[in-house]
Design a protein around this motif. Structure first.
Motif, PDB file in Angstrom:
ATOM      1  N   ALA A 228      28.559  52.932  27.852  1.00 54.38           N
ATOM      2  CA  ALA A 228      29.600  51.965  28.208  1.00 54.38           C
ATOM      3  C   ALA A 228      30.607  52.546  29.191  1.00 54.38           C
ATOM      4  CB  ALA A 228      30.312  51.492  26.937  1.00 54.38           C
ATOM      5  N   HIS A 229      30.948  53.799  29.009  1.00 55.88           N
ATOM      6  CA  HIS A 229      31.945  54.414  29.881  1.00 55.88           C
ATOM      7  C   HIS A 229      31.437  54.530  31.319  1.00 55.88           C
ATOM      8  CE1 HIS A 229      33.121  55.564  25.802  1.00 55.88           C
ATOM      9  NE2 HIS A 229      34.356  55.664  26.254  1.00 55.88           N
ATOM     10  N   GLU A 230      30.162  54.857  31.473  1.00 56.20           N
ATOM     11  CA  GLU A 230      29.600  54.982  32.818  1.00 56.20           C
ATOM     12  C   GLU A 230      29.538  53.629  33.519  1.00 56.20           C
ATOM     13  OE1 GLU A 230      28.738  57.677  34.766  1.00 56.20           O
ATOM     14  OE2 GLU A 230      29.932  58.600  33.190  1.00 56.20           O
ATOM     15  N   VAL A 231      29.286  52.582  32.774  1.00 58.25           N
ATOM     16  CA  VAL A 231      29.271  51.243  33.375  1.00 58.25           C
ATOM     17  C   VAL A 231      30.650  50.899  33.926  1.00 58.25           C
ATOM     18  CG1 VAL A 231      28.914  48.781  32.962  1.00 58.25           C
ATOM     19  CG2 VAL A 231      27.383  50.449  31.903  1.00 58.25           C
ATOM     20  N   ILE A 232      31.695  51.166  33.155  1.00 51.70           N
ATOM     21  CA  ILE A 232      33.057  50.866  33.612  1.00 51.70           C
ATOM     22  C   ILE A 232      33.406  51.706  34.835  1.00 51.70           C
ATOM     23  CG2 ILE A 232      35.498  50.887  32.987  1.00 51.70           C
ATOM     24  CD1 ILE A 232      33.784  48.707  31.633  1.00 51.70           C
ATOM     25  N   ARG A 233      33.018  52.964  34.838  1.00 46.79           N
ATOM     26  CA  ARG A 233      33.282  53.804  36.012  1.00 46.79           C
ATOM     27  C   ARG A 233      32.554  53.271  37.239  1.00 46.79           C
ATOM     28  NH1 ARG A 233      32.183  58.047  32.013  1.00 46.79           N
ATOM     29  NH2 ARG A 233      34.190  58.874  31.265  1.00 46.79           N
ATOM     30  N   ALA A 234      31.360  52.741  37.030  1.00 48.44           N
ATOM     31  CA  ALA A 234      30.574  52.226  38.151  1.00 48.44           C
ATOM     32  C   ALA A 234      31.222  51.007  38.791  1.00 48.44           C
ATOM     33  CB  ALA A 234      29.162  51.874  37.678  1.00 48.44           C
ATOM     34  N   VAL A 235      31.973  50.256  38.013  1.00 45.49           N
ATOM     35  CA  VAL A 235      32.675  49.092  38.558  1.00 45.49           C
ATOM     36  C   VAL A 235      33.776  49.532  39.528  1.00 45.49           C
ATOM     37  CG1 VAL A 235      34.124  47.109  38.003  1.00 45.49           C
ATOM     38  CG2 VAL A 235      32.171  47.669  36.543  1.00 45.49           C
ATOM     39  N   SER A 236      34.538  50.525  39.135  1.00 49.11           N
ATOM     40  CA  SER A 236      35.688  50.959  39.937  1.00 49.11           C
ATOM     41  C   SER A 236      35.309  51.812  41.136  1.00 49.11           C
ATOM     42  CB  SER A 236      36.669  51.751  39.062  1.00 49.11           C
ATOM     43  OG  SER A 236      37.182  50.956  38.028  1.00 49.11           O
ATOM     44  N   ALA A 237      34.226  52.564  41.024  1.00 51.30           N
ATOM     45  CA  ALA A 237      33.891  53.564  42.038  1.00 51.30           C
ATOM     46  C   ALA A 237      33.823  53.003  43.461  1.00 51.30           C
ATOM     47  CB  ALA A 237      32.590  54.268  41.670  1.00 51.30           C
ATOM     48  N   PRO A 238      33.137  51.885  43.705  1.00 55.95           N
ATOM     49  CA  PRO A 238      33.074  51.379  45.087  1.00 55.95           C
ATOM     50  C   PRO A 238      34.440  50.958  45.628  1.00 55.95           C
ATOM     51  CG  PRO A 238      31.419  50.317  43.700  1.00 55.95           C
ATOM     52  CD  PRO A 238      32.342  51.055  42.788  1.00 55.95           C
ATOM     53  N   LEU A 239      35.314  50.514  44.750  1.00 60.22           N
ATOM     54  CA  LEU A 239      36.635  50.064  45.187  1.00 60.22           C
ATOM     55  C   LEU A 239      37.512  51.255  45.566  1.00 60.22           C
ATOM     56  CD1 LEU A 239      37.130  47.298  42.478  1.00 60.22           C
ATOM     57  CD2 LEU A 239      36.247  47.049  44.808  1.00 60.22           C
ATOM     58  N   TYR A 240      37.421  52.325  44.799  1.00 58.63           N
ATOM     59  CA  TYR A 240      38.156  53.529  45.155  1.00 58.63           C
ATOM     60  C   TYR A 240      37.608  54.135  46.448  1.00 58.63           C
ATOM     61  CZ  TYR A 240      41.153  53.843  41.066  1.00 58.63           C
ATOM     62  OH  TYR A 240      42.142  53.605  40.143  1.00 58.63           O
ATOM     63  N   TYR A 241      36.305  54.045  46.647  1.00 60.76           N
ATOM     64  CA  TYR A 241      35.721  54.544  47.893  1.00 60.76           C
ATOM     65  C   TYR A 241      36.319  53.811  49.091  1.00 60.76           C
ATOM     66  CZ  TYR A 241      32.272  55.475  51.536  1.00 60.76           C
ATOM     67  OH  TYR A 241      31.667  55.827  52.713  1.00 60.76           O
ATOM     68  N   ARG A 242      36.432  52.501  48.973  1.00 58.78           N
ATOM     69  CA  ARG A 242      37.014  51.714  50.066  1.00 58.78           C
ATOM     70  C   ARG A 242      38.481  52.089  50.287  1.00 58.78           C
ATOM     71  NH1 ARG A 242      33.890  46.920  51.234  1.00 58.78           N
ATOM     72  NH2 ARG A 242      32.042  46.855  49.908  1.00 58.78           N
ATOM     73  N   LEU A 243      39.204  52.322  49.192  1.00 56.25           N
ATOM     74  CA  LEU A 243      40.609  52.712  49.328  1.00 56.25           C
ATOM     75  C   LEU A 243      40.743  54.045  50.054  1.00 56.25           C
ATOM     76  CD1 LEU A 243      43.697  52.464  48.481  1.00 56.25           C
ATOM     77  CD2 LEU A 243      43.037  53.887  46.516  1.00 56.25           C
ATOM     78  N   LEU A 244      39.972  55.026  49.624  1.00 55.90           N
ATOM     79  CA  LEU A 244      40.159  56.391  50.117  1.00 55.90           C
ATOM     80  C   LEU A 244      39.571  56.614  51.507  1.00 55.90           C
ATOM     81  CD1 LEU A 244      39.452  58.335  46.798  1.00 55.90           C
ATOM     82  CD2 LEU A 244      41.664  57.866  47.850  1.00 55.90           C
ATOM     83  N   THR A 245      38.544  55.858  51.860  1.00 60.17           N
ATOM     84  CA  THR A 245      37.931  56.044  53.177  1.00 60.17           C
ATOM     85  C   THR A 245      38.439  55.036  54.199  1.00 60.17           C
ATOM     86  OG1 THR A 245      36.049  54.570  52.702  1.00 60.17           O
ATOM     87  CG2 THR A 245      35.824  56.915  52.103  1.00 60.17           C
TER      88      THR A 245
ATOM     89  N   ALA B 239      37.191  44.456  37.603  1.00 60.33           N
ATOM     90  CA  ALA B 239      37.109  44.799  39.023  1.00 60.33           C
ATOM     91  C   ALA B 239      38.245  44.159  39.816  1.00 60.33           C
ATOM     92  CB  ALA B 239      35.766  44.362  39.589  1.00 60.33           C
ATOM     93  N   ARG B 240      38.576  42.929  39.485  1.00 65.11           N
ATOM     94  CA  ARG B 240      39.657  42.255  40.216  1.00 65.11           C
ATOM     95  C   ARG B 240      41.014  42.876  39.884  1.00 65.11           C
ATOM     96  NH1 ARG B 240      38.401  35.770  40.763  1.00 65.11           N
ATOM     97  NH2 ARG B 240      36.343  35.986  41.749  1.00 65.11           N
ATOM     98  N   LEU B 241      41.184  43.362  38.667  1.00 62.58           N
ATOM     99  CA  LEU B 241      42.416  44.061  38.314  1.00 62.58           C
ATOM    100  C   LEU B 241      42.541  45.345  39.126  1.00 62.58           C
ATOM    101  CD1 LEU B 241      44.932  44.563  36.592  1.00 62.58           C
ATOM    102  CD2 LEU B 241      43.433  45.495  34.811  1.00 62.58           C
ATOM    103  N   VAL B 242      41.451  46.101  39.210  1.00 60.14           N
ATOM    104  CA  VAL B 242      41.451  47.330  40.004  1.00 60.14           C
ATOM    105  C   VAL B 242      41.702  46.998  41.474  1.00 60.14           C
ATOM    106  CG1 VAL B 242      40.043  49.270  40.806  1.00 60.14           C
ATOM    107  CG2 VAL B 242      39.940  48.564  38.401  1.00 60.14           C
ATOM    108  N   GLN B 243      41.027  45.960  41.963  1.00 61.68           N
ATOM    109  CA  GLN B 243      41.171  45.586  43.375  1.00 61.68           C
ATOM    110  C   GLN B 243      42.607  45.195  43.713  1.00 61.68           C
ATOM    111  OE1 GLN B 243      41.353  41.872  44.291  1.00 61.68           O
ATOM    112  NE2 GLN B 243      41.999  42.621  46.302  1.00 61.68           N
ATOM    113  N   ARG B 244      43.221  44.397  42.859  1.00 60.66           N
ATOM    114  CA  ARG B 244      44.605  43.986  43.125  1.00 60.66           C
ATOM    115  C   ARG B 244      45.544  45.195  43.145  1.00 60.66           C
ATOM    116  NH1 ARG B 244      43.294  39.881  39.467  1.00 60.66           N
ATOM    117  NH2 ARG B 244      44.497  40.887  37.795  1.00 60.66           N
TER     118      ARG B 244
END
Length: 208
Positions: free
Chosen positions: A158-175, A95-100
């Protein structure tokens, strides 16, 4: 193995041509971040990269071919998966990698531009999907290891868990709503772990 019939930009150059590729991809990323996909122009990118226009047109052919190669390069250059020994630790690192990445002015703008283009350009959408498939596949191993340790139920996707980590961060970026900092990254990881432990991502939900 030959590469006849391959789409422009999908054949990886080697040796001295690798420097040209790196320069062009860097220029393409800069142009995307500055002006968006709609204003991307191969001639302008060649000028930025200080290479001949014919080189760019011959190797990548189209803007979408160039963006596809840029996304492939970004996936390959991303930092490798982190192993901390716990699912929460691993997913916080993810999550921190995605956030950065998303909080970075250049990278955040670049992802916005590519995501916007993917909504109306099929080849860009395919390239973006491949980018995320590569990254999700690498980090999914963290969840599989957590399953083996008994941290989450057997059958957790496992794949859905990883997607769930990134999803809120992308939402914040795009909105543009809410903070996009380490606290938000940690919260996204904690929520994904809690949901996974509760069985929210079981492939067969009847097991819940």
């Amino acid at each position: 193995m030959g590469f006849e019939g391959a789409d422009p930009g999908t054949v990886r150059p080697g040796g001295r041509t690798a420097r040209v590729r790196a320069s062009v991809l860097r220029a393409a990323g800069d142009a995307l971040a500055e002006h968006g996909f709609a204003h991307l122009d191969l001639a302008d990118i060649a000028r930025r990269a200080e290479v001949g226009k014919t080189t760019v047109y011959r190797r990548w052919g189209t803007v979408t071919g160039l963006v596809a190669d840029l996304l492939l390069d970004m996936a390959e250059q991303s930092l490798p998966r982190t192993e901390t020994g716990s699912l929460l630790g691993d997913l916080k690192a993810n999550a921190r990698l995605v956030q950065r990445t998303l909080a970075d002015p250049r990278q955040g703008a670049l992802f916005k531009a590519v995501i916007a283009a993917a909504t109306c350009e099929a080849k860009t959408a395919e390239a973006l999907h491949r980018f995320y498939d590569i990254r999700v596949e690498e980090w999914a191993l963290c969840v599989q290891q957590a399953t083996d340790r008994g941290e989450v139920p057997e059958g957790t996707d496992a794949h859905e868990v990883i997607r769930a980590v990134s999803a809120p961060l992308y939402y914040r970026l795009l909105t543009g709503s809410g903070r996009l900092d380490e606290a938000a990254a940690d919260q996204a990881a904690e929520a994904a772990v809690a949901a996974a432990r509760a069985g929210a991502y079981l492939i067969d939900r009847s097991e819940c």
